[in-house]
Design an enzyme around this catalytic site. Structure first.
Site, PDB file in Angstrom:
ATOM      1  N   GLY A 157       0.862  -1.183   0.000  1.00  0.00           N
ATOM      2  CA  GLY A 157       0.000   0.000   0.000  1.00  0.00           C
ATOM      3  C   GLY A 157       0.894   1.227   0.000  1.00  0.00           C
ATOM      4  NE  ARG A 159      -9.990   4.335  13.637  1.00  0.00           N
ATOM      5  CZ  ARG A 159     -10.155   5.211  14.637  1.00  0.00           C
ATOM      6  NH1 ARG A 159     -11.194   5.138  15.434  1.00  0.00           N
ATOM      7  NH2 ARG A 159      -9.254   6.155  14.846  1.00  0.00           N
ATOM      8  CG  ASN A 204     -10.211  -1.158   3.862  1.00  0.00           C
ATOM      9  OD1 ASN A 204     -10.149  -0.880   2.664  1.00  0.00           O
ATOM     10  ND2 ASN A 204     -10.034  -0.243   4.805  1.00  0.00           N
ATOM     11  CB  ILE A 250      -1.528   0.088   9.006  1.00  0.00           C
ATOM     12  CG1 ILE A 250      -0.104  -0.121   9.514  1.00  0.00           C
ATOM     13  CG2 ILE A 250      -1.967   1.513   9.286  1.00  0.00           C
ATOM     14  CD1 ILE A 250       0.859   0.929   9.080  1.00  0.00           C
ATOM     15  CB  THR A 251      -5.807  -2.312   6.476  1.00  0.00           C
ATOM     16  OG1 THR A 251      -4.643  -2.359   5.658  1.00  0.00           O
ATOM     17  CG2 THR A 251      -7.030  -2.058   5.610  1.00  0.00           C
ATOM     18  CG  ASN A 252      -8.693   1.966  10.494  1.00  0.00           C
ATOM     19  OD1 ASN A 252      -8.472   1.362  11.529  1.00  0.00           O
ATOM     20  ND2 ASN A 252      -8.418   3.250  10.343  1.00  0.00           N
ATOM     21  NE  ARG A 270      -3.950  10.045  16.378  1.00  0.00           N
ATOM     22  CZ  ARG A 270      -4.669   9.397  15.488  1.00  0.00           C
ATOM     23  NH1 ARG A 270      -5.541   8.472  15.860  1.00  0.00           N
ATOM     24  NH2 ARG A 270      -4.543   9.664  14.205  1.00  0.00           N
ATOM     25  CG  HIS A 293      -7.507   2.143  15.971  1.00  0.00           C
ATOM     26  ND1 HIS A 293      -6.943   3.185  16.657  1.00  0.00           N
ATOM     27  CD2 HIS A 293      -7.457   2.499  14.658  1.00  0.00           C
ATOM     28  CE1 HIS A 293      -6.576   4.126  15.804  1.00  0.00           C
ATOM     29  NE2 HIS A 293      -6.886   3.732  14.588  1.00  0.00           N
TER      30      HIS A 293
HETATM   31  O1  TXD Z   1      -4.102   3.411  13.415  1.00  0.00           O
HETATM   32  C1  TXD Z   1      -4.289   2.873  12.353  1.00  0.00           C
HETATM   33  N1  TXD Z   1      -4.237   1.566  12.251  1.00  0.00           N
HETATM   34  C2  TXD Z   1      -4.553   3.689  11.137  1.00  0.00           C
HETATM   35  C3  TXD Z   1      -5.215   3.047  10.051  1.00  0.00           C
HETATM   36  C4  TXD Z   1      -4.128   5.024  11.043  1.00  0.00           C
HETATM   37  C5  TXD Z   1      -4.209   5.674   9.843  1.00  0.00           C
HETATM   38  C6  TXD Z   1      -4.722   5.063   8.637  1.00  0.00           C
HETATM   39  N2  TXD Z   1      -5.304   3.794   8.845  1.00  0.00           N
HETATM   40  C7  TXD Z   1      -5.769   3.011   7.705  1.00  0.00           C
HETATM   41  O2  TXD Z   1      -4.658   2.696   6.846  1.00  0.00           O
HETATM   42  C8  TXD Z   1      -6.727   3.710   6.777  1.00  0.00           C
HETATM   43  O3  TXD Z   1      -8.030   3.711   7.323  1.00  0.00           O
HETATM   44  C9  TXD Z   1      -6.617   2.833   5.539  1.00  0.00           C
HETATM   45  O4  TXD Z   1      -7.400   1.679   5.686  1.00  0.00           O
HETATM   46  C10 TXD Z   1      -5.127   2.462   5.511  1.00  0.00           C
HETATM   47  C11 TXD Z   1      -4.306   3.264   4.500  1.00  0.00           C
HETATM   48  O5  TXD Z   1      -4.486   4.638   4.740  1.00  0.00           O
HETATM   49  P1  TXD Z   1      -3.862   5.729   3.749  1.00  0.00           P
HETATM   50  O6  TXD Z   1      -4.177   7.052   4.292  1.00  0.00           O
HETATM   51  O7  TXD Z   1      -2.455   5.393   3.428  1.00  0.00           O
HETATM   52  O8  TXD Z   1      -4.754   5.475   2.444  1.00  0.00           O
HETATM   53  P2  TXD Z   1      -4.399   5.838   0.916  1.00  0.00           P
HETATM   54  O9  TXD Z   1      -3.506   7.021   0.868  1.00  0.00           O
HETATM   55  O10 TXD Z   1      -5.666   5.863   0.176  1.00  0.00           O
HETATM   56  O11 TXD Z   1      -3.531   4.582   0.446  1.00  0.00           O
HETATM   57  C12 TXD Z   1      -4.041   3.304   0.321  1.00  0.00           C
HETATM   58  C13 TXD Z   1      -3.242   2.612  -0.715  1.00  0.00           C
HETATM   59  C14 TXD Z   1      -3.487   3.152  -2.130  1.00  0.00           C
HETATM   60  O12 TXD Z   1      -2.273   3.546  -2.733  1.00  0.00           O
HETATM   61  C15 TXD Z   1      -4.103   1.984  -2.873  1.00  0.00           C
HETATM   62  O13 TXD Z   1      -3.762   1.934  -4.258  1.00  0.00           O
HETATM   63  C16 TXD Z   1      -3.520   0.808  -2.106  1.00  0.00           C
HETATM   64  O14 TXD Z   1      -3.601   1.227  -0.744  1.00  0.00           O
HETATM   65  N3  TXD Z   1      -4.242  -0.439  -2.321  1.00  0.00           N
HETATM   66  C17 TXD Z   1      -3.614  -1.623  -2.477  1.00  0.00           C
HETATM   67  N4  TXD Z   1      -2.319  -1.941  -2.452  1.00  0.00           N
HETATM   68  C18 TXD Z   1      -1.989  -3.240  -2.635  1.00  0.00           C
HETATM   69  N5  TXD Z   1      -2.901  -4.216  -2.822  1.00  0.00           N
HETATM   70  C19 TXD Z   1      -4.206  -3.930  -2.824  1.00  0.00           C
HETATM   71  N6  TXD Z   1      -5.108  -4.911  -3.008  1.00  0.00           N
HETATM   72  C20 TXD Z   1      -4.612  -2.594  -2.654  1.00  0.00           C
HETATM   73  N7  TXD Z   1      -5.810  -1.957  -2.634  1.00  0.00           N
HETATM   74  C21 TXD Z   1      -5.569  -0.654  -2.415  1.00  0.00           C
END
Ligand code: TXD
Length: 444
Positions: A143, A223, A230, A253-255, A286, A310
């Site tokens: 990601g 979330r 997700n 990390i994904t939510n 935080r 979370h």
């Molecule tokens: O505390 C925590 N755990 C969190 C969780 C804090 C902050 C963000 N949190 C979660 O992380 C947020 O709710 C999202 O579920 C993820 C990623 O957040 P981000 O802000 O980085 O999202 P973006 O900028 O949209 O990036 C997601 C990327 C994007 O480039 C997509 O093309 C890619 O994920 N993506 C994939 N990559 C690989 N394989 C697959 N299948 C895929 N699908 C989407």
């Protein structure tokens, strides 16, 4: 019980003899280390601390050591090597020795240069890479969005790995960002090579994989609104990792974090010690920043930990929180503390509202990198991580935020703190809610 302070250590000379039952303050221990004062226990070593008990994770290599009868001061607490994260305890405060597993055979920096298979990158610049067998050290981030790209940079800047691989489904995104990030190496002073792509085979041999693939929240979303979208992404990532990085430790990390970590564990089939989630470290930092502002101190003077889920069921056990060595409850009044916990719980949404598009990523990526680096460098840190509960705190079979001892192979153990009955009940309620949501995942 007699409690001795730093002044007693200073007055002791080269050896300090203590009766069983005598306690040393953390500052006294630090002072003993600094002065090289040896500590001898008359009548046997002290009993393990009542404050916290640690359970080793089944199948993990570590088991609690038996306390020796005589212990040198250095063994009682060598602050930089043995202290847990500053998120939990004041910087440098020693962890009770009974809680500290033996240091893992982590490769030392000098082994990198001597390693026979040293890659060009490592041998040119001497980054801290290479595993015990001399193979290049690799981490991967899946990601390449806001969190993923920032986490990749933070990992590279730590200069611990030979290579950090960034992966994304979007063609060109990960390779473009990796190239851009790597172009900063000369300025950032790191040798870690950043590479990118769409193919999981590039993650082969990765010791640690951070999974930041997935949709972020938008204003007004919870979330759990992300669950269906997700879950599909996590299943896809799990299948790639199973095929190409079967020995990796996965940091999700994904939510929604707790559910997605559980799903990753199920879908990879990896042992639970190798699948953990990042949320507690973020929620803790935080809280520390907010509490520091309220108390007028530096954020790293605050030690606390955020457990549970979370989200709504986040638990910040105030009985464990300190400012310096003082209980936070003696420093800030109840109304202020309650407001701090509420704001910590809502911090993610507060950032989402302000950004209007996407969610937080600087603090989340710092938290993820902290977890990976704690494992990769064998710092023996206790950090709040989302892990599969093993019966500690009366919870089992569900992924939930608990104080976790991290080792090079992932979860080394869960630390049981002496929570108040109300805090324990809150933690158990959080676990029960997560378990309900996990049940619903089967239909998603
Ligand atoms: O505390 C925590 N755990 C969190 C969780 C804090 C902050 C963000 N949190 C979660 O992380 C947020 O709710 C999202 O579920 C993820 C990623 O957040 P981000 O802000 O980085 O999202 P973006 O900028 O949209 O990036 C997601 C990327 C994007 O480039 C997509 O093309 C890619 O994920 N993506 C994939 N990559 C690989 N394989 C697959 N299948 C895929 N699908 C989407």
């Amino acid at each position: 019980m007699t409690v001795l302070g730093a002044a007693d250590v200073e007055a002791a000379g080269p050896v300090l003899r203590l009766e069983t039952g005598t306690r040393l303050t953390p500052l006294a221990l630090e002072r003993a280390n600094e002065l090289g004062v040896r500590i001898e226990w008359i009548g046997g070593a002290p009993a393990p601390p009542k404050l916290a008990q640690m359970r080793p994770v089944p199948g993990n290599r570590w088991s609690p050591p038996t306390p020796p009868a005589t212990r040198a001061a250095a063994d009682l607490g060598d602050p930089p090597a043995r202290s847990p994260g500053t998120l939990l305890y004041r910087r440098g405060a020693p962890l009770a020795p009974e809680l500290v597993p033996p240091r893992a055979a982590t490769p030392v920096r000098s082994a990198v240069i001597a390693a026979p298979h040293a890659s060009v990158t490592a041998s040119l610049c001497g980054c801290g890479g290479h595993g015990a067998d001399g193979s290049p050290r690799r981490a991967a981030v899946v990601g390449a969005g806001h969190v993923g790209a920032t986490a990749a940079l933070r990992l590279a800047e730590a200069d611990v790995f030979d290579e950090v691989v960034l992966l994304d489904v979007v063609e060109g995104l990960a390779s473009g960002l990796a190239l851009d990030l790597w172009h900063s190496a000369a300025l950032g002073g790191f040798a870690t090579r950043l590479t990118g792509g769409t193919d999981y085979s590039a993650a082969a041999g990765a010791e640690y994989v951070v999974v930041a693939a997935g949709r972020p929240r938008q204003p007004g979303m919870s979330r759990t609104d992300l669950t269906a979208a997700n879950a599909t992404i996590v299943r896809e990532v799990a299948s790639g990792l199973r095929a190409h990085a079967p020995d990796a430790v996965v940091v999700v990390i994904t939510n929604p974090l707790d559910e997605m970590t559980h799903l990753m564990w199920q879908e990879t089939g990896f042992p639970p010690s190798r699948v953990l989630g990042m949320a507690g470290v973020l929620d803790t930092t935080r809280f520390c920043s907010l509490a520091a502002a309220a108390a007028g101190v530096r954020p790293d003077a605050v030690s606390a930990l955020a457990l549970g889920s979370h989200g709504e069921e986040m638990v910040v056990p105030l009985s464990q929180a300190r400012i310096g060595y003082q209980a936070i409850e003696r420093r800030l009044d109840r109304a202020t503390l309650d407001a701090l916990v509420t704001r910590t719980r809502d911090s993610g949404a507060e950032v989402v509202r302000l950004l209007e598009k996407g969610s937080a990523y600087f603090a989340p990526s710092a938290a993820a990198a902290r977890m990976v680096l704690a494992m990769a460098t064998g710092r023996d840190e206790v950090l709040p991580c989302c892990v599969l509960a093993d019966g500690s705190y009366g919870i089992s079979g569900v992924y939930v935020g608990l104080p976790t001892m991290l080792g090079p192979h992932g979860v080394a153990g869960i630390v049981e703190l002496d929570l108040t009955p109300a805090e324990l009940a809150e933690l158990q309620r959080a676990a029960a809610s997560i378990a309900e949501r996990i049940q619903q995942l089967a239909g998603v």
